[in-house]
Design an enzyme around this catalytic site. Sequence first.
Site, PDB file in Angstrom:
ATOM      1  CG  ASP A 168      -8.478  -4.391  -2.733  1.00  0.00           C
ATOM      2  OD1 ASP A 168      -9.696  -4.237  -2.605  1.00  0.00           O
ATOM      3  OD2 ASP A 168      -7.720  -3.510  -3.173  1.00  0.00           O
ATOM      4  CG  HIS A 226      -2.052   0.944   1.124  1.00  0.00           C
ATOM      5  ND1 HIS A 226      -1.945   2.274   1.434  1.00  0.00           N
ATOM      6  CD2 HIS A 226      -3.317   0.736   0.693  1.00  0.00           C
ATOM      7  CE1 HIS A 226      -3.125   2.850   1.199  1.00  0.00           C
ATOM      8  NE2 HIS A 226      -3.972   1.943   0.757  1.00  0.00           N
TER       9      HIS A 226
HETATM   10  N1  ACO Z   1       4.147  -7.623  -4.769  1.00  0.00           N
HETATM   11  C1  ACO Z   1       5.483  -7.596  -4.941  1.00  0.00           C
HETATM   12  N2  ACO Z   1       6.241  -6.492  -4.769  1.00  0.00           N
HETATM   13  C2  ACO Z   1       5.608  -5.363  -4.419  1.00  0.00           C
HETATM   14  C3  ACO Z   1       4.216  -5.318  -4.217  1.00  0.00           C
HETATM   15  C4  ACO Z   1       3.475  -6.497  -4.399  1.00  0.00           C
HETATM   16  N3  ACO Z   1       2.140  -6.513  -4.231  1.00  0.00           N
HETATM   17  N4  ACO Z   1       3.859  -4.052  -3.867  1.00  0.00           N
HETATM   18  C5  ACO Z   1       4.985  -3.334  -3.855  1.00  0.00           C
HETATM   19  N5  ACO Z   1       6.066  -4.125  -4.174  1.00  0.00           N
HETATM   20  C6  ACO Z   1       7.474  -3.719  -4.202  1.00  0.00           C
HETATM   21  C7  ACO Z   1       7.791  -2.877  -5.433  1.00  0.00           C
HETATM   22  O1  ACO Z   1       8.223  -3.682  -6.510  1.00  0.00           O
HETATM   23  C8  ACO Z   1       8.887  -1.990  -4.896  1.00  0.00           C
HETATM   24  O2  ACO Z   1      10.071  -2.752  -4.828  1.00  0.00           O
HETATM   25  P1  ACO Z   1      11.518  -2.041  -5.097  1.00  0.00           P
HETATM   26  O3  ACO Z   1      11.662  -1.045  -3.987  1.00  0.00           O
HETATM   27  O4  ACO Z   1      12.492  -3.169  -5.034  1.00  0.00           O
HETATM   28  O5  ACO Z   1      11.415  -1.416  -6.452  1.00  0.00           O
HETATM   29  C9  ACO Z   1       8.467  -1.719  -3.455  1.00  0.00           C
HETATM   30  O6  ACO Z   1       7.683  -2.855  -3.077  1.00  0.00           O
HETATM   31  C10 ACO Z   1       7.640  -0.432  -3.292  1.00  0.00           C
HETATM   32  O7  ACO Z   1       6.518  -0.522  -4.152  1.00  0.00           O
HETATM   33  P2  ACO Z   1       5.949   0.659  -5.040  1.00  0.00           P
HETATM   34  O8  ACO Z   1       5.376   0.090  -6.295  1.00  0.00           O
HETATM   35  O9  ACO Z   1       6.959   1.738  -5.184  1.00  0.00           O
HETATM   36  O10 ACO Z   1       4.800   1.167  -4.107  1.00  0.00           O
HETATM   37  P3  ACO Z   1       3.575   2.065  -4.524  1.00  0.00           P
HETATM   38  O11 ACO Z   1       3.218   2.848  -3.328  1.00  0.00           O
HETATM   39  O12 ACO Z   1       3.835   2.828  -5.777  1.00  0.00           O
HETATM   40  O13 ACO Z   1       2.428   0.997  -4.880  1.00  0.00           O
HETATM   41  C11 ACO Z   1       0.585  -0.452  -4.678  1.00  0.00           C
HETATM   42  C12 ACO Z   1       1.419   0.652  -4.011  1.00  0.00           C
HETATM   43  C13 ACO Z   1       0.115   0.017  -6.066  1.00  0.00           C
HETATM   44  C14 ACO Z   1      -0.648  -0.711  -3.838  1.00  0.00           C
HETATM   45  C15 ACO Z   1       1.458  -1.723  -4.796  1.00  0.00           C
HETATM   46  O14 ACO Z   1       1.818  -2.167  -3.519  1.00  0.00           O
HETATM   47  C16 ACO Z   1       0.741  -2.843  -5.578  1.00  0.00           C
HETATM   48  O15 ACO Z   1       0.793  -2.850  -6.808  1.00  0.00           O
HETATM   49  N6  ACO Z   1       0.073  -3.793  -4.858  1.00  0.00           N
HETATM   50  C17 ACO Z   1      -0.681  -4.834  -5.506  1.00  0.00           C
HETATM   51  C18 ACO Z   1      -2.010  -4.295  -5.977  1.00  0.00           C
HETATM   52  C19 ACO Z   1      -2.963  -4.030  -4.828  1.00  0.00           C
HETATM   53  O16 ACO Z   1      -3.137  -4.850  -3.945  1.00  0.00           O
HETATM   54  N7  ACO Z   1      -3.609  -2.857  -4.888  1.00  0.00           N
HETATM   55  C20 ACO Z   1      -4.614  -2.464  -3.899  1.00  0.00           C
HETATM   56  C21 ACO Z   1      -4.121  -1.305  -3.094  1.00  0.00           C
HETATM   57  S1  ACO Z   1      -5.250  -0.903  -1.834  1.00  0.00           S
HETATM   58  C22 ACO Z   1      -6.491  -0.113  -2.614  1.00  0.00           C
HETATM   59  O17 ACO Z   1      -6.353   0.565  -3.577  1.00  0.00           O
HETATM   60  C23 ACO Z   1      -7.797  -0.309  -2.081  1.00  0.00           C
END
Ligand code: ACO
Length: 447
Positions: A382, A324
């Site tokens: 979720d 998140h």
């Molecule tokens: N699985 C694997 N790796 C992940 C995940 C994941 N679900 N989420 C984040 N990471 C990793 C990224 O690759 C990144 O790694 P790095 O630092 O080595 O590059 C690090 O964790 C930080 O992630 P970001 O993408 O920079 O975080 P951001 O804040 O932009 O994204 C998000 C947040 C979109 C929710 C992301 O965690 C994601 O895509 N999760 C899966 C989708 C999801 O569950 N979305 C629902 C969110 S809650 C809502 O909207 C109700």
Amino acid sequence: MTSENKINLGNKPTIQSDSDSVTIIDNKTQKRFDLSVLSPTVGDRSIDIRKLYTEHQLLTYDPSYSSTASCDSKITYIDGERGVLLHRGYTIQDLASKSTFLEVAYLLLQGHLPNQNELSTFTNTITHHTMVHEQLQFFYRGFRRDAHPMSIMIGVVGALSAFYHDSTDISDPQQRMIASHRLIAKMPTIAAMAYKYSIGQPFVYPQNNLSYAANFLNMTFAVPAEEYKLNPVVVKAMDRIFILHADHEQNASTSTVRLAGSSGANPFACIAAGIACLWGPAHGGANEAVVNMLREIGDKKRIPEFIKKAKDKNSSFRLMGFGHRVYKNYDPRAAVLKESCHEVLNALGIRNQPLLELAMELERIALQDEYFVERKLFPNVDFYSGIILQAIGFPTSMFTVLFALARTVGWVAQWKEMVEDPSLRIGRPRQRYMGEPQRPYIPIEKR
Ligand code: ACO
């Protein structure tokens, strides 16, 4: 100014800060700018950069808004490090266990928990706005039966402004309130109709003797040919799911609603824009993606393979329902939903619970994995919601629709707050231009 911090950014500006101001020194021009620091009632302070461009021709750069507070708001507070979510000061745990969705809706809109009289009046108002214009049903017939219900939601909610002209003058407080009530009241009817259309069943009209959640379940699952028996555990779980999704401060879809609304667009159009944004798998679409992912994993033995894929930077696969932007701790909504999951599955007599067991095992393994621990990736709202929704009988394509239904109250409350803020100006971000500088035009024969 007493300096606490001095941040030297090389050729970029140096930033010094104390409790109520920061000084930026542009190392290129040696100019100093004093900027005030704004304090919230709770949470992180923000540097007030509103005049940075007009006075100093400097822009700030924050493409995904990780360090940008885009507005003042009194509705929702999140402490992502501690996993705290408050609506108007009340914890989500208290609201989910002690309130109904309509009480929370009133709280978000009005700022205080309603007394009995206020709640009765509000419930009565919402209940009496649940029907939609009879002409609206013909919109559905224009869609393919296999259309994703979120695409139908965007179209039909956007079309509401063509039906309810008398509540689109956003400068009139009375019309703003009526539009807010209409949106909250009609969204379950519109969502249930999207579902009924997709399965070829007749639309079921709302019933005023039912609660908000019960009415939605009835419109979704009842058929004219026989009586539909509402299960009180399912009604309670539905209401709780609505509460848990009601608002979440300036997330992508809410910011979309605010940006659309900042131009003076009518609330129905703004909420349609919010629904469009919510649909994406990185946002509300994740609940659908979680169940699809769990089905694909299929067996506990395959979890390590998927964890490996989620960590692989060459793969676009992410563990859906994990991570998140703001929470760097367990999402408090996921904790409540995990509990509800057990309650609902048990109440429905579902003994064999392979998806829930798979989800819990996936969570257990991920939370012990260095990759997820280091990055503070925890289950989000979720992760467990889809399992409950599936047990209740919703197809996966409806999951995000339910999210949109519940989030409508948050969108509406945030939209109203923005429109009623006297300092409102149209939202208009700038950019760092990385294209060609001005160049001479080349006639086609010379290209
Ligand atoms: N699985 C694997 N790796 C992940 C995940 C994941 N679900 N989420 C984040 N990471 C990793 C990224 O690759 C990144 O790694 P790095 O630092 O080595 O590059 C690090 O964790 C930080 O992630 P970001 O993408 O920079 O975080 P951001 O804040 O932009 O994204 C998000 C947040 C979109 C929710 C992301 O965690 C994601 O895509 N999760 C899966 C989708 C999801 O569950 N979305 C629902 C969110 S809650 C809502 O909207 C109700």
